[in-house]
Scaffold this active site. Structure first.
Site, short mmCIF file in Angstrom:
data_model
loop_
_atom_site.label_atom_id
_atom_site.label_comp_id
_atom_site.label_asym_id
_atom_site.label_seq_id
_atom_site.Cartn_x
_atom_site.Cartn_y
_atom_site.Cartn_z
N ARG A 57 1.08 19.37 37.99
CA ARG A 57 2.27 18.96 38.80
C ARG A 57 3.43 17.62 38.36
O ARG A 57 4.52 17.95 38.20
CB ARG A 57 0.93 17.06 39.09
CG ARG A 57 2.30 16.34 39.58
CD ARG A 57 1.48 15.02 40.37
NE ARG A 57 0.23 14.72 39.64
CZ ARG A 57 -0.06 14.31 38.22
NH1 ARG A 57 1.54 13.61 37.91
NH2 ARG A 57 -1.00 13.85 37.86
N LYS A 117 16.40 26.35 53.44
CA LYS A 117 17.63 27.02 54.56
C LYS A 117 17.93 27.29 54.06
O LYS A 117 17.61 28.46 53.73
CB LYS A 117 18.33 25.65 54.46
CG LYS A 117 17.65 24.28 55.30
CD LYS A 117 16.47 24.19 56.81
CE LYS A 117 15.82 23.17 57.39
NZ LYS A 117 14.67 22.49 56.27
N TYR A 144 21.63 13.51 60.13
CA TYR A 144 20.22 14.35 60.81
C TYR A 144 18.98 13.80 61.04
O TYR A 144 19.17 12.79 60.47
CB TYR A 144 20.04 15.60 59.45
CG TYR A 144 18.18 15.77 59.06
CD1 TYR A 144 17.24 16.25 60.10
CD2 TYR A 144 17.19 15.84 58.74
CE1 TYR A 144 16.73 17.45 60.63
CE2 TYR A 144 16.01 16.35 58.54
CZ TYR A 144 15.56 17.29 59.59
OH TYR A 144 13.92 17.71 59.74
N ASP A 165 23.82 15.53 50.91
CA ASP A 165 23.15 16.74 50.99
C ASP A 165 24.18 17.55 51.35
O ASP A 165 24.98 17.52 51.86
CB ASP A 165 22.54 16.27 52.51
CG ASP A 165 22.02 16.97 52.63
OD1 ASP A 165 21.74 18.28 52.54
OD2 ASP A 165 20.48 16.39 53.88
#
Length: 388
Positions: A59, A209, A112, A184
């Site tokens: 982690r 994406k 978005y 973004d």
């Protein structure tokens, strides 16, 4: 148009070279030219506190994820990269790191839907206020700034209306007001646009994406130039735990290697499809930054290498838009974007349904295309059939 993207502090190497080599030296034990998948949760320590290469628990750090984070920072022109389990996990880490109850954020008025949901249904109940603003209107952004504004949040191009904002100008406004600029960069990708070089403080992506590019992995990432800011974000990445797993990191790294050549093909295909759509009688309006009449065209020419593989257009009615989405065959009806295969969707009922009834509601007649890298003649024929 200037084809050179500002590179900030990136070493004097080409984008494709960095994409293939940054953070990815051959494995010292075997000579493997691709970083291994370190599918491991814990690591042997050489005595109490004696960590091998800084690894103790995956982690906190994992060698495969480290390779991705170093590569991502390099291609974004940053000094620190962090990889997350999703783009929204990366966004949430930014909010939790930088904001406290009582703070204020300026967001795009066509953000978005998932980002809007994060602010409206997670951050606002926590005590963070926000104002949706047309970021292409710099006077409106200045008017929205308040003494408690901590972040100006930018998408450019926006999802799904393909709005374009001037990153350098917004950085100046944010910094004058004591706020940070978060960009973004998902739609443009690091290949087409480099916000850190234009004054942004943080750049964030859904690596699901274009960065991943093959519709086979979900992930997110962010990059910064400021070391102290990077340390603060890294603390929250570890404390909150929504990190990218080893295999997801490996898949994303694989996608990055071909990002440049894929983006060139996405752009080539999109430009030809835009030409067809503009001339088609069934299309009321085409939204694409490469069109000279697009309101953000001049800014896009200045800050982008090319105009991307995303196209939105408006049909003559909501019913027409739905019918078009349902009639394509090569363009798969589906959410997400940026993969090698072409996708079509109805944002009002799909990706942006969470914004329905809000100031960010999108037009019901809007169709969004994610143009893939198939033969463009086949894609055009598919759309012409759907539009007929």
């Amino acid at each position: 148009m200037d084809n050179e993207v500002p590179q900030g502090n990136v070493p004097q190497q080409g984008f494709e070279t960095l994409a293939i080599h940054a953070g990815q030296e051959p494995d010292p034990t075997t000579g493997a030219v691709v970083p291994p998948i370190y599918q491991v949760s814990t690591y042997k320590q050489d005595g109490i506190g004696g960590l091998r290469g800084g690894y103790e628990y995956s982690r906190s750090a994992n060698p495969t994820r480290t390779a991705l984070e170093e590569c991502f920072a390099a291609i974004e022109g940053g000094t620190r990269g962090l990889a997350f389990a999703s783009g929204l996990a990366a966004e949430d880490a930014i909010l939790r790191t930088l904001l406290r109850p009582g703070d204020h954020v300026v967001i795009p008025n066509d953000a978005y839907g998932g980002t809007y949901r994060l602010f409206a249904r997670v951050a606002e109940p926590w005590g963070v206020s926000y104002d949706p603003v047309p970021l292409g209107d710099l006077s409106a952004v200045r008017a929205a700034m308040r003494p408690d504004t901590k972040i100006v949040w930018v998408e450019t191009p926006t999802n799904p209306l393909l709005g374009v904002s001037d990153i350098a100008a917004l950085a100046a406004i944010a910094h004058e007001g004591g706020a940070l600029l978060v960009v973004d960069n998902t739609f443009a990708s690091p290949y087409l646009q480099q916000p850190l070089a234009l004054g942004a403080d943080i750049v964030v992506h859904s690596t699901t994406k274009y960065v991943g590019g093959h519709s086979d992995v979900v992930g997110g990432a962010l990059a910064v130039q400021d070391a102290e800011l990077g340390d603060r974000l890294a603390f929250h990445q570890n404390a909150m735990g929504a990190v990218a797993g080893p295999f997801d990191s490996w898949l994303t790294l694989r996608g990055i290697k071909t990002l440049g050549v894929r983006m060139d093909r996405h752009c080539d295909n999109a430009e030809k499809i835009v030409e067809m759509l503009v001339a088609h009688r069934s299309v009321k309006q085409v939204l694409y930054p490469g069109l000279p009449d697009h309101p953000g065209h001049d800014v896009a020419v200045k800050q982008m290498k090319r105009f991307g593989g995303m196209i939105s257009f408006r049909a003559w009615s909501a019913e027409d838009a739905v019918r078009i989405c349902e009639r394509t065959t090569l363009f798969t009806l589906g959410e997400s974007l940026g993969g090698v295969e072409s996708l079509i969707e109805h944002p009002g009922r799909m990706t942006h349904a969470s914004a329905a009834g809000s100031p960010l509601e999108v037009p019901a007649d809007l169709v969004r295309l994610s143009v893939g890298i198939e033969d463009v003649a086949d894609l055009i024929a598919d759309l012409e059939h759907a539009l007929s």
